[in-house]
Scaffold this active site. Sequence first.
Site, PDB file in Angstrom:
ATOM      1  N   HIS A  85     -20.935   1.998 -32.982  1.00 29.01           N
ATOM      2  CA  HIS A  85     -20.545   1.766 -34.383  1.00 29.01           C
ATOM      3  C   HIS A  85     -19.980   0.351 -34.472  1.00 29.01           C
ATOM      4  CE1 HIS A  85     -18.966   2.315 -38.361  1.00 29.01           C
ATOM      5  NE2 HIS A  85     -17.720   2.130 -37.945  1.00 29.01           N
ATOM      6  N   ASN A 104      -5.485   0.056 -30.314  1.00 29.99           N
ATOM      7  CA  ASN A 104      -5.668   1.486 -30.625  1.00 29.99           C
ATOM      8  C   ASN A 104      -5.867   2.372 -29.402  1.00 29.99           C
ATOM      9  OD1 ASN A 104      -5.353   1.218 -33.390  1.00 29.99           O
ATOM     10  ND2 ASN A 104      -7.526   0.926 -33.785  1.00 29.99           N
ATOM     11  N   VAL A 155     -12.880   8.946 -35.467  1.00 26.35           N
ATOM     12  CA  VAL A 155     -13.215   8.041 -36.575  1.00 26.35           C
ATOM     13  C   VAL A 155     -12.543   6.684 -36.352  1.00 26.35           C
ATOM     14  CG1 VAL A 155     -12.970   7.696 -39.076  1.00 26.35           C
ATOM     15  CG2 VAL A 155     -13.501   9.975 -38.179  1.00 26.35           C
ATOM     16  N   GLY A 157      -3.552  10.546 -38.677  1.00 23.68           N
ATOM     17  CA  GLY A 157      -3.567   9.488 -39.697  1.00 23.68           C
ATOM     18  C   GLY A 157      -3.666  10.088 -41.086  1.00 23.68           C
ATOM     19  N   ALA A 169      -1.811  10.446 -43.599  1.00 21.36           N
ATOM     20  CA  ALA A 169      -1.309   9.790 -44.806  1.00 21.36           C
ATOM     21  C   ALA A 169      -2.011   8.459 -45.063  1.00 21.36           C
ATOM     22  CB  ALA A 169       0.203   9.577 -44.696  1.00 21.36           C
ATOM     23  N   GLN A 198      -5.563   5.933 -45.721  1.00 19.75           N
ATOM     24  CA  GLN A 198      -6.621   5.879 -46.749  1.00 19.75           C
ATOM     25  C   GLN A 198      -7.670   6.957 -46.559  1.00 19.75           C
ATOM     26  OE1 GLN A 198      -8.683   2.400 -48.202  1.00 19.75           O
ATOM     27  NE2 GLN A 198      -8.705   1.841 -46.022  1.00 19.75           N
ATOM     28  N   ILE A 199      -8.205   7.066 -45.333  1.00 19.08           N
ATOM     29  CA  ILE A 199      -9.276   8.045 -45.119  1.00 19.08           C
ATOM     30  C   ILE A 199      -8.705   9.450 -45.267  1.00 19.08           C
ATOM     31  CG2 ILE A 199     -10.948   8.953 -43.449  1.00 19.08           C
ATOM     32  CD1 ILE A 199     -11.207   6.117 -42.333  1.00 19.08           C
ATOM     33  N   ARG A 219     -14.554  -4.774 -34.899  1.00 25.30           N
ATOM     34  CA  ARG A 219     -13.869  -3.510 -34.584  1.00 25.30           C
ATOM     35  C   ARG A 219     -13.332  -3.534 -33.154  1.00 25.30           C
ATOM     36  NH1 ARG A 219     -18.656  -2.072 -37.076  1.00 25.30           N
ATOM     37  NH2 ARG A 219     -18.458  -1.330 -39.213  1.00 25.30           N
ATOM     38  N   ASP A 221     -22.943   5.089 -40.681  1.00 24.40           N
ATOM     39  CA  ASP A 221     -24.049   4.155 -40.478  1.00 24.40           C
ATOM     40  C   ASP A 221     -25.377   4.824 -40.848  1.00 24.40           C
ATOM     41  OD1 ASP A 221     -22.146   2.323 -39.254  1.00 24.40           O
ATOM     42  OD2 ASP A 221     -22.091   3.835 -37.682  1.00 24.40           O
TER      43      ASP A 221
HETATM   44  N1  NAD Z   1     -16.087   5.242 -37.575  1.00 30.10           N
HETATM   45  C1  NAD Z   1     -16.181   4.848 -38.830  1.00 30.10           C
HETATM   46  O1  NAD Z   1     -17.285   4.878 -39.409  1.00 30.10           O
HETATM   47  C2  NAD Z   1     -14.972   4.371 -39.600  1.00 30.10           C
HETATM   48  C3  NAD Z   1     -15.081   4.134 -40.971  1.00 30.10           C
HETATM   49  C4  NAD Z   1     -13.962   3.691 -41.668  1.00 30.10           C
HETATM   50  C5  NAD Z   1     -12.763   3.477 -41.003  1.00 30.10           C
HETATM   51  N2  NAD Z   1     -12.699   3.709 -39.671  1.00 30.10           N
HETATM   52  C6  NAD Z   1     -11.440   3.533 -38.937  1.00 30.10           C
HETATM   53  O2  NAD Z   1     -10.590   4.626 -39.213  1.00 30.10           O
HETATM   54  C7  NAD Z   1      -9.228   4.244 -38.935  1.00 30.10           C
HETATM   55  C8  NAD Z   1      -8.334   4.655 -40.094  1.00 30.10           C
HETATM   56  O3  NAD Z   1      -8.667   3.932 -41.255  1.00 30.10           O
HETATM   57  P1  NAD Z   1      -7.792   4.035 -42.577  1.00 30.10           P
HETATM   58  O4  NAD Z   1      -8.463   3.153 -43.566  1.00 30.10           O
HETATM   59  O5  NAD Z   1      -7.511   5.444 -42.941  1.00 30.10           O
HETATM   60  O6  NAD Z   1      -6.450   3.312 -42.087  1.00 30.10           O
HETATM   61  P2  NAD Z   1      -4.998   3.411 -42.712  1.00 30.10           P
HETATM   62  O7  NAD Z   1      -4.188   2.319 -42.111  1.00 30.10           O
HETATM   63  O8  NAD Z   1      -5.058   3.541 -44.194  1.00 30.10           O
HETATM   64  O9  NAD Z   1      -4.490   4.817 -42.158  1.00 30.10           O
HETATM   65  C9  NAD Z   1      -4.296   5.036 -40.808  1.00 30.10           C
HETATM   66  C10 NAD Z   1      -3.134   6.025 -40.712  1.00 30.10           C
HETATM   67  O10 NAD Z   1      -3.017   6.378 -39.352  1.00 30.10           O
HETATM   68  C11 NAD Z   1      -1.653   6.466 -39.053  1.00 30.10           C
HETATM   69  N3  NAD Z   1      -1.512   6.345 -37.602  1.00 30.10           N
HETATM   70  C12 NAD Z   1      -1.553   5.231 -36.842  1.00 30.10           C
HETATM   71  N4  NAD Z   1      -1.366   5.528 -35.556  1.00 30.10           N
HETATM   72  C13 NAD Z   1      -1.239   6.863 -35.495  1.00 30.10           C
HETATM   73  C14 NAD Z   1      -1.009   7.763 -34.439  1.00 30.10           C
HETATM   74  N5  NAD Z   1      -0.860   7.359 -33.178  1.00 30.10           N
HETATM   75  N6  NAD Z   1      -0.920   9.075 -34.728  1.00 30.10           N
HETATM   76  C15 NAD Z   1      -1.035   9.509 -35.985  1.00 30.10           C
HETATM   77  N7  NAD Z   1      -1.247   8.706 -37.040  1.00 30.10           N
HETATM   78  C16 NAD Z   1      -1.329   7.390 -36.781  1.00 30.10           C
HETATM   79  C17 NAD Z   1      -0.994   5.351 -39.846  1.00 30.10           C
HETATM   80  O11 NAD Z   1       0.375   5.587 -40.064  1.00 30.10           O
HETATM   81  C18 NAD Z   1      -1.806   5.423 -41.137  1.00 30.10           C
HETATM   82  O12 NAD Z   1      -1.201   6.275 -42.094  1.00 30.10           O
HETATM   83  C19 NAD Z   1      -9.287   2.734 -38.680  1.00 30.10           C
HETATM   84  O13 NAD Z   1      -9.288   2.507 -37.286  1.00 30.10           O
HETATM   85  C20 NAD Z   1     -10.606   2.331 -39.299  1.00 30.10           C
HETATM   86  O14 NAD Z   1     -11.112   1.138 -38.738  1.00 30.10           O
HETATM   87  C21 NAD Z   1     -13.768   4.150 -38.965  1.00 30.10           C
HETATM   88  O1  LMR Z   2     -15.840  -1.764 -40.745  1.00 32.15           O
HETATM   89  C1  LMR Z   2     -14.758  -1.265 -40.495  1.00 32.15           C
HETATM   90  O2  LMR Z   2     -13.885  -1.849 -39.840  1.00 32.15           O
HETATM   91  C2  LMR Z   2     -14.452   0.104 -41.025  1.00 32.15           C
HETATM   92  C3  LMR Z   2     -15.530   1.067 -40.708  1.00 32.15           C
HETATM   93  O3  LMR Z   2     -15.810   1.088 -39.340  1.00 32.15           O
HETATM   94  C4  LMR Z   2     -16.783   0.849 -41.507  1.00 32.15           C
HETATM   95  O4  LMR Z   2     -17.865   0.784 -40.913  1.00 32.15           O
HETATM   96  O5  LMR Z   2     -16.698   0.768 -42.738  1.00 32.15           O
END
Ligand code: NAD
Ligand code: LMR
Length: 327
Positions: free
Chosen positions: A189, A107, A131, A11, A13, A15-16, A100, A161
């Site tokens: 989470h 996913n 993540v 992922g 490209a 946001q994270i 989630r 968290d």
């Molecule tokens: N655990 C945590 O604390 C936590 C915190 C924040 C976000 N997240 C999760 O992290 C994930 C990513 O968030 P984000 O904001 O970066 O999302 P985003 O949509 O901005 O970016 C996700 C990227 O993953 C790519 N992607 C999707 N499927 C893929 C695959 N099979 N292989 C490779 N790349 C792939 C997409 O093209 C996209 O660029 C989400 O599931 C979000 O809920 C978890």
């Molecule tokens: O809450 C979400 O869906 C994103 C991430 O897991 C968070 O805790 O910020």
Amino acid sequence: MKTPVRVAVTGAAGQIGYSLLFRIASGEMLGKDQPVILQMLELPMDKAQAALRGVMMELEDCAFPLLAGMVGTSDPDVAFKDADIALLVGAMPRGPGMERKDLLLKNAEIFTVQGRALNKVARRDVKVLVVGNPANTNAYIAMKSAPDLDPRNFTAMLRLDHNRALSQLAAKANVAVADIEKLVVWGNHSPTMYPDYRFARVKGQSLKDMINDADWNANTFIPVVGKRGAAIIEARGLSSAASAANAAIDHVRDWVLGTDGKWVTMGVPSDGSYGIPKDVIYGFPVTCKDGRYEIVQGLEIDEFSRERMNRTLAELEEERAGVAHLL
Ligand SMILES: NC(=O)c1ccc[n+]([C@@H]2O[C@H](COP(=O)([O-])OP(=O)(O)OC[C@H]3O[C@@H](n4cnc5c(N)ncnc54)[C@H](O)[C@@H]3O)[C@@H](O)[C@H]2O)c1
Ligand SMILES: O=C(O)C[C@H](O)C(=O)O
């Protein structure tokens, strides 16, 4: 010069990814003397691959002295080849009004495919942090899809968290975040997580005694930490990204470089500690040393805590049952 460490990021490209990659390349995750090779995975679609190329151009333009190489690909076997560390970020994020676990079936397949690829091509001691949400169950799926790797290689991110809870506690008790030790976030989470400061100390003093407010704990602190992700989505229209990347860096840095006896929260496969069934990926207090984590043992679990720990466990068991057909 040390041998470069291969860090796979999925992922890349997204946001994270955009908040994460530059900090890894600058040495914030593995140390200012540790070169890295970034192996970045994105979806094969033109738009995702073009965005990835853009991110790689920007990485190049930073001229990071520690960035010893880069790979951009849509093939998990290429991204995870010989990886020492794998950050599984790529997955769909939730939007307003979703939980989630609503993402689970959307996913889940990503993590069967990536677990198998890790099994095939990554280093046998690869450290995996999931993540992408729902992080605990996705980590479980990846772990079960990689039968030749040690289950202890697979972890899920509860550090965000943990960090959120630290900030709420510091504000409530009017103390510095850095002075709070021995905090735990048990479980999933998700809003059922149980942030627990019964053991927390501030400069040797009990934080629970300093706060001394059971009503605030049950009715403000626990729900605020549990629902913080949703509050961010509500405010930003997008899920947390910079704070998530920061937590991922904290998690991996501590796992690799050690915590010097300090407790941190990691989602790890249970070994049966605290009555949590084996293999469930559950938030536990851990200490890390020499690249290994150990679950902190011997903590007393009172009735309130047991009830909370069971509630978050029940949700994880339900999620696990929901993906059993994939494994
Ligand atoms: N655990 C945590 O604390 C936590 C915190 C924040 C976000 N997240 C999760 O992290 C994930 C990513 O968030 P984000 O904001 O970066 O999302 P985003 O949509 O901005 O970016 C996700 C990227 O993953 C790519 N992607 C999707 N499927 C893929 C695959 N099979 N292989 C490779 N790349 C792939 C997409 O093209 C996209 O660029 C989400 O599931 C979000 O809920 C978890
Ligand atoms: O809450 C979400 O869906 C994103 C991430 O897991 C968070 O805790 O910020």
